[in-house]
Design a protein around this motif. Structure first.
Motif, short mmCIF file in Angstrom:
data_model
loop_
_atom_site.label_atom_id
_atom_site.label_comp_id
_atom_site.label_asym_id
_atom_site.label_seq_id
_atom_site.Cartn_x
_atom_site.Cartn_y
_atom_site.Cartn_z
N TRP A 36 0.80 -1.23 0.00
CA TRP A 36 0.00 0.00 0.00
C TRP A 36 0.83 1.27 0.00
N VAL A 37 2.15 1.17 0.12
CA VAL A 37 2.98 2.37 0.09
C VAL A 37 3.20 2.81 -1.37
N PRO A 38 3.57 4.10 -1.59
CA PRO A 38 3.75 4.60 -2.96
C PRO A 38 4.80 3.81 -3.73
N ALA A 39 4.71 3.86 -5.05
CA ALA A 39 5.61 3.09 -5.91
C ALA A 39 7.08 3.41 -5.63
N GLN A 40 7.38 4.66 -5.27
CA GLN A 40 8.77 5.07 -5.05
C GLN A 40 9.30 4.72 -3.66
N HIS A 41 8.47 4.11 -2.82
CA HIS A 41 8.90 3.73 -1.47
C HIS A 41 9.97 2.64 -1.55
N PRO A 42 11.01 2.70 -0.70
CA PRO A 42 12.11 1.73 -0.78
C PRO A 42 11.72 0.29 -0.44
N LEU A 43 10.56 0.09 0.16
CA LEU A 43 10.15 -1.28 0.44
C LEU A 43 9.83 -2.03 -0.85
N ASN A 44 9.27 -1.33 -1.82
CA ASN A 44 8.81 -2.01 -3.04
C ASN A 44 9.92 -2.67 -3.84
N PRO A 45 11.06 -2.01 -4.09
CA PRO A 45 12.15 -2.72 -4.79
C PRO A 45 12.63 -3.97 -4.03
N SER A 46 12.60 -3.90 -2.70
CA SER A 46 13.01 -5.06 -1.90
C SER A 46 12.04 -6.22 -2.07
N LEU A 47 10.76 -5.91 -2.10
CA LEU A 47 9.75 -6.96 -2.31
C LEU A 47 9.87 -7.54 -3.72
N GLN A 48 10.19 -6.67 -4.69
CA GLN A 48 10.36 -7.15 -6.06
C GLN A 48 11.59 -8.05 -6.17
N ALA A 49 12.67 -7.68 -5.49
CA ALA A 49 13.87 -8.51 -5.49
C ALA A 49 13.60 -9.87 -4.85
N TRP A 50 12.79 -9.85 -3.79
CA TRP A 50 12.37 -11.09 -3.12
C TRP A 50 11.60 -11.98 -4.11
N ALA A 51 10.67 -11.38 -4.85
CA ALA A 51 9.87 -12.13 -5.82
C ALA A 51 10.73 -12.65 -6.97
N ASP A 52 11.70 -11.83 -7.40
CA ASP A 52 12.58 -12.26 -8.50
C ASP A 52 13.41 -13.47 -8.08
N ASP A 53 13.83 -13.51 -6.81
CA ASP A 53 14.62 -14.64 -6.33
C ASP A 53 13.76 -15.90 -6.25
N ILE A 54 12.50 -15.73 -5.93
CA ILE A 54 11.57 -16.87 -5.92
C ILE A 54 11.40 -17.42 -7.34
N LYS A 55 11.29 -16.53 -8.30
CA LYS A 55 11.17 -16.97 -9.70
C LYS A 55 12.39 -17.81 -10.10
N LYS A 56 13.56 -17.31 -9.74
CA LYS A 56 14.79 -18.03 -10.08
C LYS A 56 14.85 -19.38 -9.38
N ALA A 57 14.53 -19.39 -8.08
CA ALA A 57 14.62 -20.63 -7.30
C ALA A 57 13.59 -21.67 -7.74
N SER A 58 12.49 -21.21 -8.29
CA SER A 58 11.43 -22.14 -8.72
C SER A 58 11.58 -22.54 -10.18
N GLY A 59 12.70 -22.19 -10.80
CA GLY A 59 12.89 -22.52 -12.21
C GLY A 59 11.92 -21.79 -13.11
N GLY A 60 11.48 -20.62 -12.66
CA GLY A 60 10.56 -19.82 -13.47
C GLY A 60 9.11 -20.20 -13.34
N THR A 61 8.79 -21.16 -12.47
CA THR A 61 7.39 -21.60 -12.36
C THR A 61 6.55 -20.69 -11.47
N ILE A 62 7.19 -19.90 -10.58
CA ILE A 62 6.45 -18.95 -9.75
C ILE A 62 6.86 -17.54 -10.15
N THR A 63 5.93 -16.81 -10.71
CA THR A 63 6.18 -15.43 -11.08
C THR A 63 5.22 -14.53 -10.29
N ALA A 64 5.54 -13.25 -10.23
CA ALA A 64 4.75 -12.36 -9.40
C ALA A 64 4.65 -10.97 -10.02
#
Length: 340
Positions: A36-64
């Motif tokens: 719910w924080v604005p797009a430019q909030h520093p939490l959002n890139p961290s959450l995106q990096a977390w999701a990107d690592d999940i994509k990598k670890a799942s062999g691309g089967t989990i995307t977000a």
């Protein structure tokens, strides 16, 4: 000997191929992440990096896909959004719903946390023993805090008695109780709504972390900032249970591997650094930042001490021993070097 080596190599290759095929056969899963924080909030890139690592670890089967700025729903509703599947993962401030999560509320009592980095590790390690009971509607992923916040106001606040008669937007229900006990009036609003409340004169002051003051435009409507680590707001990152249950065993492991204290720290650290840096921005902007004298600080500690007793009563009502709960939190704060 050579034949054995060849056989072992072939077996290893076969196992690797089988594992790859098994991962490839996992059904593709798309996750909706809500922040719910604005797009430019520093939490959002961290959450995106977390999701990107999940994509990598799942062999691309989990995307977000990350939806910031309350695109999927209001900040107040994020716990229920995760519960109901409106979001698959949601960033939640449990303090927005007073009384609903009494154990977790203990982390927002004043004068506990010295910093956001170690504080995040401490709260996550502490709350894991209670999350399955208190937040049973969702799958708990991790907990975290921002760097300590304080009072930011239209007038200078130095003593607890200054709160009497003021209208204050509190960060959490625990801080709201503190304001009430000191004779102030609480004005409820989510962080994205806070500037408007202050601008219209509906609120005289706000409890907020430092870096987010300019991020939300609040620096345009407040001038005085009390430089003391008064409180932190504790948050959780939670998942819809049905979405988790529908995953394959391998995909569940990937999620579990990303719902750890280590990942809580990774996600929260850039935000903690951002908030810590907010003091310098306020000072450069001509704002008055003032420290408390030892006598004034003691007055605040004495005036807010009763809040722990109020919290303790709420914890007793859900069948927990408040002394044990608080001792566990404080020992984790010491362990992770974040105790005041």
């Amino acid at each position: 000997m050579m034949r054995n080596r060849i056989t072992m190599a072939a077996l290893a290759a076969s196992l690797a191929l089988s594992a790859g095929l098994a991962q490839a056969q996992d059904k593709p899963v798309m996750m909706k992440l809500s922040s719910w924080v604005p797009a430019q909030h520093p939490l959002n890139p961290s959450l995106q990096a977390w999701a990107d690592d999940i994509k990598k670890a799942s062999g691309g089967t989990i995307t977000a896909t990350l939806f910031p700025s309350e695109q999927l729903g209001k900040a107040f509703d994020h716990y229920d959004m995760a519960r109901d599947g409106i979001a698959d993962f949601a960033y939640v401030n449990p303090g927005y719903q007073p009384g609903r999560f009494p154990i977790f509320a203990g982390a927002s009592l004043p004068f506990l946390f010295a910093n956001g980095k170690g504080g995040t590790a401490a709260i996550d390690a502490w709350y894991r023993q209670y999350a399955a009971t208190e937040m049973k509607d969702v799958k708990f992923c991790f907990a975290f805090v921002h760097d300590p916040g304080t009072f930011h106001a239209r007038k200078k606040i130095t003593l607890p008695s200054d709160i009497k008669g003021m209208k204050i937007r509190p960060a959490t229900s625990t801080i709201a109780q503190m304001v009430t006990s000191l004779g102030g009036t609480n004005v409820q609003s989510s962080a994205p709504e806070a500037r408007e409340m202050l601008e219209r004169g509906v609120a005289d002051a706000i409890t907020f972390p430092w870096g987010s003051i300019p991020l939300f435009g609040i620096d345009k409507v407040v001038k005085y900032h009390m430089d003391v680590p008064l409180y932190v707001t504790p948050f959780v990152w939670v998942m819809n249970k049905s979405k988790y249950d529908a995953l394959s065993a391998g995909q569940k492991k990937v999620i579990d591997d990303h719902c750890t204290t280590e990942w809580a720290e990774k996600v929260a650290t850039p935000w903690a650094d951002f908030e810590y840096g907010g003091r310098a921005k306020m000072a450069a902007g001509g704002h008055e930042i003032y420290k408390l004298t030892p006598e004034q600080l003691k007055a605040w500690r004495d005036a807010t001490a009763s809040g722990e007793q109020t919290w303790a009563e709420s914890v007793k009502k859900v069948g927990q021993d408040p002394a044990k709960v608080m001792d566990s939190l404080k020992s984790n704060l010491v362990k992770y070097k974040s105790a005041l």
